[in-house]
Scaffold this motif. Structure first.
Motif, short mmCIF file in Angstrom:
data_model
loop_
_atom_site.label_atom_id
_atom_site.label_comp_id
_atom_site.label_asym_id
_atom_site.label_seq_id
_atom_site.Cartn_x
_atom_site.Cartn_y
_atom_site.Cartn_z
N VAL A 229 0.83 -1.21 0.00
CA VAL A 229 0.00 0.00 0.00
C VAL A 229 0.86 1.25 0.00
O VAL A 229 0.35 2.35 -0.25
CB VAL A 229 -0.96 0.01 1.22
CG1 VAL A 229 -1.97 -1.10 1.10
CG2 VAL A 229 -0.18 -0.08 2.53
N ALA A 230 2.14 1.12 0.33
CA ALA A 230 3.05 2.26 0.31
C ALA A 230 4.47 1.74 0.22
O ALA A 230 4.74 0.56 0.48
CB ALA A 230 2.87 3.13 1.55
N ARG A 231 5.40 2.65 -0.12
CA ARG A 231 6.80 2.24 -0.25
C ARG A 231 7.68 3.37 0.25
O ARG A 231 7.47 4.54 -0.09
CB ARG A 231 7.12 1.91 -1.72
CG ARG A 231 8.46 1.24 -1.94
CD ARG A 231 8.56 0.74 -3.39
NE ARG A 231 9.81 0.06 -3.64
CZ ARG A 231 10.06 -1.21 -3.35
NH1 ARG A 231 9.10 -1.94 -2.79
NH2 ARG A 231 11.23 -1.76 -3.62
N VAL A 232 8.67 3.03 1.08
CA VAL A 232 9.59 4.01 1.66
C VAL A 232 11.00 3.46 1.56
O VAL A 232 11.28 2.35 2.03
CB VAL A 232 9.25 4.30 3.14
CG1 VAL A 232 10.27 5.27 3.73
CG2 VAL A 232 7.85 4.87 3.27
N ASP A 233 11.89 4.24 0.95
CA ASP A 233 13.31 3.86 0.88
C ASP A 233 13.49 2.45 0.31
O ASP A 233 14.30 1.67 0.79
CB ASP A 233 13.93 3.97 2.27
CG ASP A 233 15.45 3.97 2.23
OD1 ASP A 233 16.01 4.41 1.21
OD2 ASP A 233 16.07 3.53 3.22
N GLY A 234 12.67 2.10 -0.68
CA GLY A 234 12.80 0.80 -1.32
C GLY A 234 12.13 -0.33 -0.57
O GLY A 234 12.21 -1.48 -1.01
N GLN A 235 11.45 -0.04 0.55
CA GLN A 235 10.80 -1.08 1.34
C GLN A 235 9.29 -0.88 1.29
O GLN A 235 8.79 0.24 1.36
CB GLN A 235 11.27 -1.03 2.80
CG GLN A 235 12.77 -1.22 2.99
CD GLN A 235 13.19 -2.65 2.71
OE1 GLN A 235 12.37 -3.57 2.78
NE2 GLN A 235 14.47 -2.85 2.41
N ASP A 236 8.56 -2.00 1.16
CA ASP A 236 7.10 -1.94 1.07
C ASP A 236 6.46 -1.89 2.45
O ASP A 236 6.97 -2.45 3.42
CB ASP A 236 6.56 -3.18 0.34
CG ASP A 236 6.87 -3.13 -1.15
OD1 ASP A 236 6.85 -2.02 -1.70
OD2 ASP A 236 7.14 -4.20 -1.73
N ILE A 237 5.31 -1.25 2.49
CA ILE A 237 4.39 -1.37 3.63
C ILE A 237 3.21 -2.18 3.12
O ILE A 237 2.54 -1.78 2.17
CB ILE A 237 3.91 0.01 4.13
CG1 ILE A 237 5.08 0.82 4.68
CG2 ILE A 237 2.84 -0.15 5.21
CD1 ILE A 237 4.70 2.23 5.11
N SER A 238 2.97 -3.32 3.73
CA SER A 238 1.93 -4.21 3.23
C SER A 238 0.57 -3.84 3.81
O SER A 238 0.46 -3.15 4.83
CB SER A 238 2.25 -5.66 3.60
OG SER A 238 2.13 -5.84 5.01
N ARG A 239 -0.46 -4.34 3.15
CA ARG A 239 -1.81 -4.09 3.65
C ARG A 239 -2.02 -4.71 5.03
O ARG A 239 -2.71 -4.15 5.88
CB ARG A 239 -2.85 -4.65 2.67
CG ARG A 239 -4.29 -4.41 3.12
CD ARG A 239 -5.27 -4.76 2.02
NE ARG A 239 -5.11 -3.90 0.88
CZ ARG A 239 -5.61 -2.67 0.79
NH1 ARG A 239 -6.29 -2.17 1.80
NH2 ARG A 239 -5.43 -1.95 -0.29
N SER A 240 -1.41 -5.86 5.28
CA SER A 240 -1.58 -6.49 6.59
C SER A 240 -0.95 -5.63 7.68
O SER A 240 -1.50 -5.52 8.79
CB SER A 240 -0.95 -7.89 6.59
OG SER A 240 0.45 -7.81 6.36
N GLU A 241 0.19 -4.99 7.39
CA GLU A 241 0.79 -4.08 8.37
C GLU A 241 -0.12 -2.89 8.63
O GLU A 241 -0.28 -2.44 9.76
CB GLU A 241 2.14 -3.59 7.85
CG GLU A 241 3.24 -4.64 7.84
CD GLU A 241 4.52 -4.09 7.25
OE1 GLU A 241 5.40 -3.71 8.03
OE2 GLU A 241 4.61 -4.01 6.01
#
Length: 645
Positions: A42-54
């Motif tokens: 659902v989002a991405r920061v510094d090449g890392q994903d934030i998942s919907r479950s998070e």
């Protein structure tokens, strides 16, 4: 690694403290560098994903925290698209700040962490006198010393990223005053309202209007009936356990005998006294003189008891009672200082005491009357005793009854046999919704309004199975079980069923549009040729601090309007309420009563400036670390809870 934590042990309260720090609102115990790369990003920061479950977990954790802080809060206020979106924004900001802290090498040393714990006042309640911390508190949180050390270190590192910006804000007096003066500027206005209510009787609504409004996709959700169930439910609580308890007469009498003193009426006494003042700390010679005077008066009243009141009037140094012959009226135990009370409550009616010394001086006391002290009969307090014993036994037996209730609900196919065996009332409710709001006087209203009951009723398994749910604790010594008899999914109501509501809405829309049209025409006319002031309402002076009860849209529009040329004319759309035309006549400086002292002004301005700079810095960090909310994040705009289903 962080030897200080291994040597000492401090934690539960410390953990609670950290929970209020923004950097730990979402993540939990895992290190910030262990970001999952969920496929459903659902989002991405510094090449890392934030998942919907998070995201869902973060939202769920926030709801649980708010529930713990405010048990009565309506959870639906927190399960909205706006709240979910803020949670996602916060997740992104936290990851950005963590990345910045990592790259700036802001990790504190072990020596600094130890010094902080020992010297910072916020940790005072966590420190034992010897500087150690209770070891069991760390274990209670399921954390090792290394995990805690990492968490604390990361929190301090992250707080340093923005704290330097926030603490650097400076507010010179002239700048602060100018900014606040502009914010609290006053404007003199004349407001003409074009009320939609005045147009209601003038507008016409046709069947075609109703059909068009009903068919408009933008209005579809207005005609959705809420999902509901018809269900039976049982409640086990202390009153129901009390009703199942029988108490032998002998047990009630035994309780009465063992607690006899509780059923005695409090004894009260009435006395009068003569006081010769000699307060604690008075010189010895002054005390001796006061005692000699008191002894002389004692001899006088002993010789002639009938003269006590007259002697008190003339000689007592108690200004409250002396005019009444020393009378103190009725008083119970505990109302007087102890030496005085101890003497009075052993005297007989009509008896005169010896000299009684208290912190006030020397007293001579005559007991004039007494009342109370009788014991109430068993028959007069039997009902009171039975209720008390029944309640006490119910509290002791509730846990056992709750276990029996849970077992029976699980074993039986319906709730009827459970109700019969435990002598509970089986209740039924029709059209029960997720936000059911019963009348305050309705039977079982408190239980029906409990959000945990709705959660239980709408569990998918309970909706589909038509069997007993699990017994669930809903708080306040209450267990509940439900059995859904029928489930009515949300559906679009036919126009015939909502015709009156649609008509009222369309009529209101047309009335608001007519008022807006009239207001806009009047504004154009007055801009071209201003009317005489006598035709306009009286002038009012408004500011952000003093709205004069005008609607907020009017106040905001007036204070945002350009005043390069006066008078200035503006139109303000009031939505369903209509329209307003405003003439701005004058602009006045801020009132000192609104802005407050200059020290307060500077403090407020510095705080606002610090917030603005911090937000700007956070936005810059987002760009630096290429943060983005992906298209899937728009799921936050779905109906509340959709993303978590």
């Amino acid at each position: 690694m962080f030897d200080f934590v291994r040597r000492h042990t401090r934690i539960l309260q410390f953990i609670l403290l950290l929970l209020i720090v923004p950097s730990f609102v979402v993540f939990g115990i895992q290190g910030y560098d262990q970001f999952s790369e969920g496929r459903d990003s659902v989002a991405r920061v510094d090449g890392q994903d934030i998942s919907r479950s998070e995201w869902d977990n973060a939202h769920r954790n926030q709801i649980e925290r708010m529930r713990a802080q405010m048990p009565g809060i309506d959870v639906k206020m927190l399960d909205t698209p706006e709240v979910r979106q803020r949670v996602l924004e916060q997740l992104v900001d936290e990851r950005v700040i963590f990345a910045a802290a990592r790259d700036l090498h802001l990790t504190p040393t072990e020596q600094r962490l130890e010094r902080l714990f020992k010297t910072d006042a916020q940790f005072e309640s966590l420190r034992n006198p010897d500087g150690s911390v209770r070891k069991e508190l760390l274990a209670a949180q399921g954390m090792s010393s290394a995990m805690f050390a990492q968490r604390l270190s990361q929190d301090i590192a992250m707080s340093q990223v923005t704290s330097a910006i926030a603490l650097s804000a400076f507010a010179p007096e002239t700048v602060a005053r100018a900014a606040v003066d502009a914010f609290y500027q006053r404007r003199e206005v004349r407001v003409v309202r074009f009320d939609a209510r005045e147009q209601l009787g003038k507008v016409q609504v046709t069947d075609a209007d109703l059909q068009a409004y009903y068919d408009d996709a933008a209005n579809a959700r207005r005609f959705q009936s809420p999902e509901s169930v018809t269900m039976e439910y049982l409640v086990l609580d202390l009153p129901s356990v009390e009703r199942s308890i029988s108490i032998a007469e002998d047990d009630l009498r035994k309780y009465y005998s063992e607690n006899a003193s509780r059923y005695e009426q409090a004894q009260e006494r009435r006395a009068r006294h003569i006081l010769i003042k000699a307060e604690a700390g008075s010189p010895a010679d002054a005390k001796a003189a006061a005692r000699r005077k008191a002894e002389a008066l004692l001899a006088e009243v002993k010789k002639s008891p009938a003269s006590f009141a007259e002697v008190a009037k003339k000689n007592s140094e108690d200004p409250g009672s002396a005019p009444n012959g020393g009378d103190l009226d009725w008083f119970p135990r505990g109302a007087m200082v102890k030496p005085f009370e101890d003497t009075v409550f052993v005297m007989k009616k009509g008896e005169i005491s010896g000299i009684v010394e208290t912190d006030f001086g020397f007293h001579i006391i005559e007991l004039t009357d007494l009342r109370g002290g009788e014991r109430r009969s068993f028959e007069s307090v039997r009902a009171e005793i039975e209720a008390e014993v029944r309640k006490s036994l119910a509290q002791k037996r509730y846990a056992e009854a709750a276990e029996q209730f849970s077992n029976l609900v699980e074993q039986e196919d319906t709730l009827e046999p459970v109700a019969a065996q435990l002598k509970l009332t089986l209740r039924r409710v029709e059209r029960f919704t997720r936000d059911y709001r019963p009348a305050a006087q309705a039977e079982g209203a408190a239980v029906l309004a409990n959000p945990k009951l709705a959660e239980l009723a709408f569990l998918p398994d309970n909706l589909a199975g038509k069997h007993n749910s699990q017994a669930t604790d809903i708080g306040g010594n209450q267990m509940v079980a439900v059995r859904v008899l029928a489930h009515q999914p949300s559906r679009r109501q036919p126009l015939a069923d909502v015709r009156d509501a649609v008509r009222a809405t369309v009529q209101q829309d047309k009335a608001a549009k007519a008022a807006r049209t009239e207001g806009e025409a009047r504004l154009a006319k007055w801009k071209a040729a201003a009317p005489p002031l006598a035709e306009l309402p009286a002038a009012q002076t408004i500011s952000r601090a003093r709205s004069q009860d005008l609607p907020r849209p009017i106040v905001d529009a007036v204070l945002k309007a350009s005043v390069d040329t006066l008078p200035a004319w503006i139109g303000v759309d009031l939505g369903q309420d209509g329209h307003a035309v405003v003439m701005i006549e004058k602009v006045q400086a801020a009132d000192a009563a609104d802005t407050g002292p200059i020290a307060q002004v500077r403090q407020q301005y510095a705080a606002m400036w610090a917030q603005a700079e911090t937000e700007a810095y956070r936005a810059a960090l987002r760009k630096r670390y290429k943060s983005e909310i992906t298209a899937k994040a728009k799921a936050a705009e779905e109906p509340a809870g959709a993303a978590s289903k």
